[in-house]
Scaffold this active site. Structure first.
Site, PDB file in Angstrom:
ATOM      1  N   CYS A 111       0.831  -1.212   0.000  1.00  0.00           N
ATOM      2  CA  CYS A 111       0.000   0.000   0.000  1.00  0.00           C
ATOM      3  C   CYS A 111       0.867   1.264   0.000  1.00  0.00           C
ATOM      4  CB  CYS A 111      -0.907  -0.043   1.226  1.00  0.00           C
ATOM      5  SG  CYS A 111      -1.772   1.484   1.597  1.00  0.00           S
ATOM      6  N   CYS A 169       0.143   3.762   2.823  1.00  0.00           N
ATOM      7  CA  CYS A 169       0.603   3.159   4.084  1.00  0.00           C
ATOM      8  C   CYS A 169       2.101   3.409   4.270  1.00  0.00           C
ATOM      9  CB  CYS A 169       0.343   1.655   4.104  1.00  0.00           C
ATOM     10  SG  CYS A 169      -1.395   1.209   3.958  1.00  0.00           S
TER      11      CYS A 169
END
Length: 104
Positions: free
Chosen positions: A29, A32
């Site tokens: 991600c 993230c």
């Protein structure tokens, strides 16, 4: 550095008496990865006051399901075992600090 929380150790961490912040994320991600260093900074700044943790949703699916994680990054703020706030997406450090301060 933020503590790693998993399905196996979640009960011990959440039940330890300190407020808990969990950053639900995944290695693949992009947002993230942007949030990860901020979470580590907050872990150092709030050491001894708040348990700041990271959870990989691919490795701890049960914990992610328990907190209703649908999108990542997803940060949950827990006090006295209850969810008191949430944050979804890559947000500025100041936003997370404000939510952390509300836990204290």
């Amino acid at each position: 550095m933020a503590q790693i929380i998993t399905d196996a150790n979640a009960q011990d961490i959440i039940g330890a008496g300190l407020p808990v912040v969990i950053d639900f994320s995944a290695a693949w991600c992009g947002p993230c990865k942007m949030l990860s260093p901020i979470i580590d900074e907050l872990a150092a700044e709030y050491e001894g006051k708040v348990n700041v943790c990271k959870c990989d949703v691919d490795e701890s699916e049960e914990l992610a399901a328990k907190f209703g994680v649908r999108n990542i990054p997803f940060v949950v703020f827990i006090k006295d075992g209850n969810v008191v706030d949430r944050s979804v997406g890559a947000v500025p450090k100041a936003t997370l600090q404000q939510k952390l301060n509300a836990l204290l």
